[in-house]
Design a protein around this motif. Structure first.
Motif, PDB file in Angstrom:
ATOM      1  N   ASN A  55     -61.203  -1.596   5.149  1.00 58.98           N
ATOM      2  CA  ASN A  55     -61.186  -0.271   4.494  1.00 58.98           C
ATOM      3  C   ASN A  55     -59.787   0.293   4.279  1.00 58.98           C
ATOM      4  O   ASN A  55     -59.609   1.510   4.207  1.00 58.98           O
ATOM      5  CB  ASN A  55     -62.015   0.757   5.294  1.00 58.98           C
ATOM      6  CG  ASN A  55     -63.470   0.368   5.341  1.00 58.98           C
ATOM      7  OD1 ASN A  55     -64.021  -0.070   4.335  1.00 58.98           O
ATOM      8  ND2 ASN A  55     -64.090   0.492   6.490  1.00 58.98           N
ATOM      9  N   ARG A  79     -68.335  -9.108   7.849  1.00 57.35           N
ATOM     10  CA  ARG A  79     -68.330  -8.452   6.527  1.00 57.35           C
ATOM     11  C   ARG A  79     -68.880  -9.400   5.463  1.00 57.35           C
ATOM     12  O   ARG A  79     -69.504  -8.970   4.502  1.00 57.35           O
ATOM     13  CB  ARG A  79     -66.901  -8.021   6.165  1.00 57.35           C
ATOM     14  CG  ARG A  79     -66.776  -7.366   4.797  1.00 57.35           C
ATOM     15  CD  ARG A  79     -67.473  -6.019   4.780  1.00 57.35           C
ATOM     16  NE  ARG A  79     -67.476  -5.409   3.469  1.00 57.35           N
ATOM     17  CZ  ARG A  79     -68.444  -5.549   2.563  1.00 57.35           C
ATOM     18  NH1 ARG A  79     -69.494  -6.310   2.842  1.00 57.35           N
ATOM     19  NH2 ARG A  79     -68.383  -4.937   1.409  1.00 57.35           N
ATOM     20  N   ARG A 105     -59.025  -4.498   1.862  1.00 62.53           N
ATOM     21  CA  ARG A 105     -59.776  -3.241   1.659  1.00 62.53           C
ATOM     22  C   ARG A 105     -61.270  -3.455   1.946  1.00 62.53           C
ATOM     23  O   ARG A 105     -61.935  -2.618   2.543  1.00 62.53           O
ATOM     24  CB  ARG A 105     -59.576  -2.751   0.223  1.00 62.53           C
ATOM     25  CG  ARG A 105     -59.799  -1.258   0.050  1.00 62.53           C
ATOM     26  CD  ARG A 105     -59.469  -0.775  -1.342  1.00 62.53           C
ATOM     27  NE  ARG A 105     -60.418  -1.249  -2.340  1.00 62.53           N
ATOM     28  CZ  ARG A 105     -60.114  -2.084  -3.325  1.00 62.53           C
ATOM     29  NH1 ARG A 105     -58.869  -2.537  -3.439  1.00 62.53           N
ATOM     30  NH2 ARG A 105     -61.012  -2.470  -4.189  1.00 62.53           N
ATOM     31  N   THR A 106     -61.775  -4.618   1.521  1.00 60.83           N
ATOM     32  CA  THR A 106     -63.186  -4.946   1.721  1.00 60.83           C
ATOM     33  C   THR A 106     -63.526  -5.060   3.203  1.00 60.83           C
ATOM     34  O   THR A 106     -64.555  -4.572   3.653  1.00 60.83           O
ATOM     35  CB  THR A 106     -63.517  -6.288   1.021  1.00 60.83           C
ATOM     36  OG1 THR A 106     -63.289  -6.128  -0.378  1.00 60.83           O
ATOM     37  CG2 THR A 106     -64.943  -6.706   1.234  1.00 60.83           C
ATOM     38  N   CYS A 107     -62.653  -5.722   3.964  1.00 56.03           N
ATOM     39  CA  CYS A 107     -62.945  -5.980   5.381  1.00 56.03           C
ATOM     40  C   CYS A 107     -62.523  -4.844   6.312  1.00 56.03           C
ATOM     41  O   CYS A 107     -63.194  -4.577   7.309  1.00 56.03           O
ATOM     42  CB  CYS A 107     -62.264  -7.269   5.831  1.00 56.03           C
ATOM     43  SG  CYS A 107     -62.874  -8.730   4.979  1.00 56.03           S
ATOM     44  N   SER A 125     -72.592  -8.814  -3.292  1.00 53.52           N
ATOM     45  CA  SER A 125     -72.495  -7.424  -2.818  1.00 53.52           C
ATOM     46  C   SER A 125     -71.062  -7.069  -2.419  1.00 53.52           C
ATOM     47  O   SER A 125     -70.650  -5.912  -2.533  1.00 53.52           O
ATOM     48  CB  SER A 125     -73.440  -7.190  -1.635  1.00 53.52           C
ATOM     49  OG  SER A 125     -73.082  -8.007  -0.541  1.00 53.52           O
ATOM     50  N   ILE A 126     -70.294  -8.072  -1.968  1.00 57.83           N
ATOM     51  CA  ILE A 126     -68.914  -7.820  -1.537  1.00 57.83           C
ATOM     52  C   ILE A 126     -67.990  -7.681  -2.744  1.00 57.83           C
ATOM     53  O   ILE A 126     -67.274  -6.692  -2.876  1.00 57.83           O
ATOM     54  CB  ILE A 126     -68.440  -8.973  -0.615  1.00 57.83           C
ATOM     55  CG1 ILE A 126     -69.300  -9.011   0.650  1.00 57.83           C
ATOM     56  CG2 ILE A 126     -66.970  -8.821  -0.259  1.00 57.83           C
ATOM     57  CD1 ILE A 126     -69.368 -10.340   1.326  1.00 57.83           C
ATOM     58  N   PHE A 169     -57.524  -6.682  -2.085  1.00 57.83           N
ATOM     59  CA  PHE A 169     -58.972  -6.459  -2.235  1.00 57.83           C
ATOM     60  C   PHE A 169     -59.703  -6.934  -0.981  1.00 57.83           C
ATOM     61  O   PHE A 169     -60.585  -6.252  -0.459  1.00 57.83           O
ATOM     62  CB  PHE A 169     -59.500  -7.204  -3.468  1.00 57.83           C
ATOM     63  CG  PHE A 169     -60.979  -7.012  -3.691  1.00 57.83           C
ATOM     64  CD1 PHE A 169     -61.461  -5.846  -4.269  1.00 57.83           C
ATOM     65  CD2 PHE A 169     -61.883  -7.989  -3.295  1.00 57.83           C
ATOM     66  CE1 PHE A 169     -62.825  -5.659  -4.452  1.00 57.83           C
ATOM     67  CE2 PHE A 169     -63.250  -7.807  -3.477  1.00 57.83           C
ATOM     68  CZ  PHE A 169     -63.715  -6.634  -4.068  1.00 57.83           C
ATOM     69  N   SER A 192     -63.220 -15.022  -2.130  1.00 58.48           N
ATOM     70  CA  SER A 192     -62.165 -14.018  -2.337  1.00 58.48           C
ATOM     71  C   SER A 192     -61.128 -14.448  -3.373  1.00 58.48           C
ATOM     72  O   SER A 192     -60.390 -13.613  -3.902  1.00 58.48           O
ATOM     73  CB  SER A 192     -61.456 -13.723  -1.006  1.00 58.48           C
ATOM     74  OG  SER A 192     -62.390 -13.331  -0.032  1.00 58.48           O
ATOM     75  N   GLU A 194     -68.876  -4.850  -4.908  1.00 56.46           N
ATOM     76  CA  GLU A 194     -68.841  -3.610  -4.118  1.00 56.46           C
ATOM     77  C   GLU A 194     -70.160  -2.845  -4.197  1.00 56.46           C
ATOM     78  O   GLU A 194     -70.211  -1.667  -4.520  1.00 56.46           O
ATOM     79  CB  GLU A 194     -67.651  -2.734  -4.542  1.00 56.46           C
ATOM     80  CG  GLU A 194     -66.306  -3.442  -4.351  1.00 56.46           C
ATOM     81  CD  GLU A 194     -65.100  -2.595  -4.708  1.00 56.46           C
ATOM     82  OE1 GLU A 194     -64.690  -1.796  -3.849  1.00 56.46           O
ATOM     83  OE2 GLU A 194     -64.600  -2.725  -5.834  1.00 56.46           O
ATOM     84  N   GLN A 195     -71.240  -3.578  -3.903  1.00 60.92           N
ATOM     85  CA  GLN A 195     -72.587  -2.997  -3.866  1.00 60.92           C
ATOM     86  C   GLN A 195     -73.090  -3.005  -2.430  1.00 60.92           C
ATOM     87  O   GLN A 195     -72.619  -3.775  -1.591  1.00 60.92           O
ATOM     88  CB  GLN A 195     -73.541  -3.809  -4.753  1.00 60.92           C
ATOM     89  CG  GLN A 195     -73.145  -3.886  -6.216  1.00 60.92           C
ATOM     90  CD  GLN A 195     -73.382  -2.580  -6.957  1.00 60.92           C
ATOM     91  OE1 GLN A 195     -74.129  -1.722  -6.513  1.00 60.92           O
ATOM     92  NE2 GLN A 195     -72.720  -2.426  -8.092  1.00 60.92           N
ATOM     93  N   GLU A 196     -74.083  -2.155  -2.164  1.00 61.87           N
ATOM     94  CA  GLU A 196     -74.609  -2.061  -0.799  1.00 61.87           C
ATOM     95  C   GLU A 196     -75.254  -3.373  -0.351  1.00 61.87           C
ATOM     96  O   GLU A 196     -75.120  -3.796   0.789  1.00 61.87           O
ATOM     97  CB  GLU A 196     -75.638  -0.922  -0.731  1.00 61.87           C
ATOM     98  CG  GLU A 196     -75.895  -0.455   0.685  1.00 61.87           C
ATOM     99  CD  GLU A 196     -76.755   0.788   0.741  1.00 61.87           C
ATOM    100  OE1 GLU A 196     -77.696   0.782   1.533  1.00 61.87           O
ATOM    101  OE2 GLU A 196     -76.503   1.738  -0.024  1.00 61.87           O
TER     102      GLU A 196
END
Length: 619
Positions: free
Chosen positions: A218, A273, A214-216, A387-388, A211, A196, A391-393
């Motif tokens: 939302n 996550r 938001r990642t963990c 992916s994190i 960030f 991070s 911001e990919q699946e």
């Protein structure tokens, strides 16, 4: 996270196990209570954690010991129910139930326990004074809750805590005796912090914290909430906040605080996550997402993956010299459980004068891994958190699976960027020198390579018609009686012979006739060590006649015994042939064909270098 939760209620007869279940389901105290409630399933949409929950009752009157042992082994969490007004039922928690559960569960998979004090409506005092020492003695006890099936006190809370004990267990995270997080938890959170920390300055600034949030979760943190978090850390830890950002110590302190205050779900949300399972190991589904790879297709990194890997390089190239020193390399791979690159990598890709992997060499090594072992590449991207951060699946989003080579041949064009050249030649023919020359190393520099650090691969970029392509050279062991399909699968074949050894060419001729004469793979003959006097080859015809007879380009003279870096023209030719396997031999012999390819290469190599310098200035 688990797909469902199985809760088992055990305890002495008449403590109210069945009443608790029936009160939860009907939301009123039952007038008639059977010996045992049937197993019930609560659907996911009505549980706080959105996970289907199975509640199982136990009755000594209706079930055998064997049935009880089976239920214990199947349970994800066990509620030991006692009556707060019955001392014997409390004593049986430690004298009977905990030992019985321990004997019938796998030692490696600890089952969390919840102590449930029922019938709190019948007493005015709490049983907590008696229960706390038991909780301190047995770390598998997650919590204790006092409730009443009669007046519905804490019934839904009891089953929520039971769910939480399975989905967000304290055991793997925290050691109550030491009042501190366990080693594996610290290790996982340290990796999360480093992934991070996008600029690698050892601090999570407001932008990085937002960030992360938001990642963990939302949702970003309000600026006041951010300050409140940092103030809590400042008050408790002198070096928890630095330059108005959260240090690793501060980050770990916050999670220790969450766990101590019963908010394990916050830490678990972060861990899950970032790919961790219940044992704090990176999940196999996270590291190895599904990726379909049909036959005759290859794997390459796409534009987004290259951008991500460039950003990873940038954040670790602290001295901005466009190369990774040994310390910078170790720092980059600190988020891995092991060092993925050995000393052979330095002889596989381009390095600087100090032998450090350059920016181009770094991207080349990633390209090589993706091409040869895409599963390993996915695993590596997982450790870096691709992916994190991108911001990919999943990490598979960073991989392009190229179309079947047969379609390329049919359409007479390819969209691929990586081309494989298998290099054949007898012992001492100059194959290794040919590979190392591609990385800009002359014979003098090659002599410094230790035998144990030798690589059978070399990969770098070439330019064909102004397009940057990767050429992957693979030196094949010279026992041609045992060549596998993998050793034969390639885009172009290089047959290397030593002009100074009269028996060297025969090997090349045999390999060609046995494996490639009837294939559609283009072949090129390399007359290596061309700085030496050419000796007549002891074969039925000369190398030039052999090439003419089999419609191959004439043998290409090559030497790496030069003062400066060896010429790279031959590699441009190889890449061009690999890109255009349909091109006729007449075209290959045409000087204008090669001129178009090489002029484009020169122009774009110059442009590419100029653009690279501009990008470096921006960095």
């Amino acid at each position: 996270m688990r797909k469902d939760v199985r809760i088992l209620l055990v305890g002495e007869p008449k403590v109210g196990k069945t009443s608790l279940i029936m009160s939860l389901v009907s939301e009123e105290f039952p007038k008639v209570v059977p010996y045992r409630a049937e197993e019930i399933t609560i659907p996911a949409d009505v549980t706080p954690e959105r996970v289907p929950t199975h509640i199982v009752d136990y009755s000594e009157a209706e079930q055998t010991d064997e049935q009880l042992f089976q239920e214990i082994s199947k349970a994800n969490v066990i509620c030991i129910v006692y009556a707060v007004n019955n001392k014997t039922s409390i004593e049986k928690v430690t004298s009977h139930w905990i030992p019985l559960i321990t004997e019938n569960t796998d030692k490696d998979s600890r089952v969390p326990l919840i102590l449930v004090g029922n019938k709190s409506d019948l007493v005015e005092h709490s049983s907590m004074e008696t229960i706390l020492p038991i909780m301190n003695q047995h770390s598998e006890i997650e919590t204790c809750v006092e409730c009443s099936a009669k007046n519905l006190k804490n019934i839904s809370e009891l089953f929520y805590y039971a769910q939480k004990a399975v989905l967000h267990p304290t055991g793997p995270l925290y050691c109550p005796e030491k009042k501190d997080m366990k080693h594996l938890c610290v290790k996982a959170l340290t990796r999360i912090f480093k992934v991070s920390d996008l600029d690698n300055d050892g601090i999570l600034n407001d932008s990085e914290l937002n960030f992360f949030q938001r990642t963990c979760f939302n949702a970003p943190l309000e600026s006041q909430a951010l300050e409140d978090v940092k103030n809590v850390v400042r008050k408790n830890l002198s070096d928890g906040v630095c330059d108005n950002g959260l240090t690793l110590k501060g980050f770990l302190f916050l999670h220790t605080l969450f766990i101590q205050r019963g908010r394990h779900e916050t830490t678990w949300t972060v861990l899950r996550r970032f790919g961790y399972d219940d044992d704090l190991e990176l999940n196999q589904d996270y590291l190895f997402p599904p990726l379909k790879l049909p036959p005759d297709c290859t794997t390459e990194l796409n534009h987004n993956a290259y951008l991500f890997l460039q950003s990873v390089f940038d954040k670790h190239d602290k001295d901005r010299d466009c190369a990774l020193s040994p310390d910078e390399t170790r720092d980059l791979f600190d988020v891995f459980p092991y060092m993925p690159w050995g000393p052979d990598v330095n002889n596989t890709v381009c390095t600087n004068d100090q032998g450090w992997i350059t920016y181009q060499g770094y991207l080349s090594q990633w390209t090589l891994t993706t091409y040869l072992d895409v599963q390993r590449c996915l695993e590596y991207l997982g450790y870096l958190g691709y992916s994190i951060i991108a911001e990919q699946e999943s990490h598979a989003a960073g991989i392009t699976v190229t179309r079947d080579k047969k379609i390329d041949l049919k359409k007479k064009q390819t969209q691929r960027s990586v081309f494989r050249c298998n290099v054949f030649g007898d012992i001492g023919s100059g194959k290794s020198g040919f590979l190392q020359a591609f990385l800009g190393r002359n014979l003098m520099r090659q002599k410094t390579i230790k035998e144990e650090h030798k690589s059978y691969y070399a990969i770098s970029t070439t330019y064909v018609y102004g397009q940057e392509k990767y050429l992957l050279l693979h030196e094949v062991f010279p026992d041609f009686d045992y060549l596998s399909d993998a050793e034969l699968a390639c885009d172009i074949v290089c047959l290397v012979y030593d002009v100074g050894n009269p028996y060297s060419f025969e090997y090349c001729a045999k390999v060609f006739k046995q494996y490639f004469m009837d294939s559609k793979i283009p072949c090129m003959m390399i007359a290596a060590k061309s700085d030496l006097p050419e000796i007549k080859q002891m074969y039925g015809c000369s190398p030039l006649d052999f090439c003419r007879r089999h419609k191959m380009p004439p043998p290409q003279s090559f030497t790496c015994n030069t003062a400066a870096a060896p010429s790279k023209d031959i590699y441009t030719k190889l890449t061009t042939m690999a890109m255009h396997p349909h091109v006729s031999q007449a075209d290959l012999k045409s000087s204008t064909f090669w001129l178009r390819a090489s002029v484009g290469a020169t122009v774009f190599a110059v442009l590419g270098f100029a653009m690279y310098r501009v990008l470096l200035k921006q960095r």
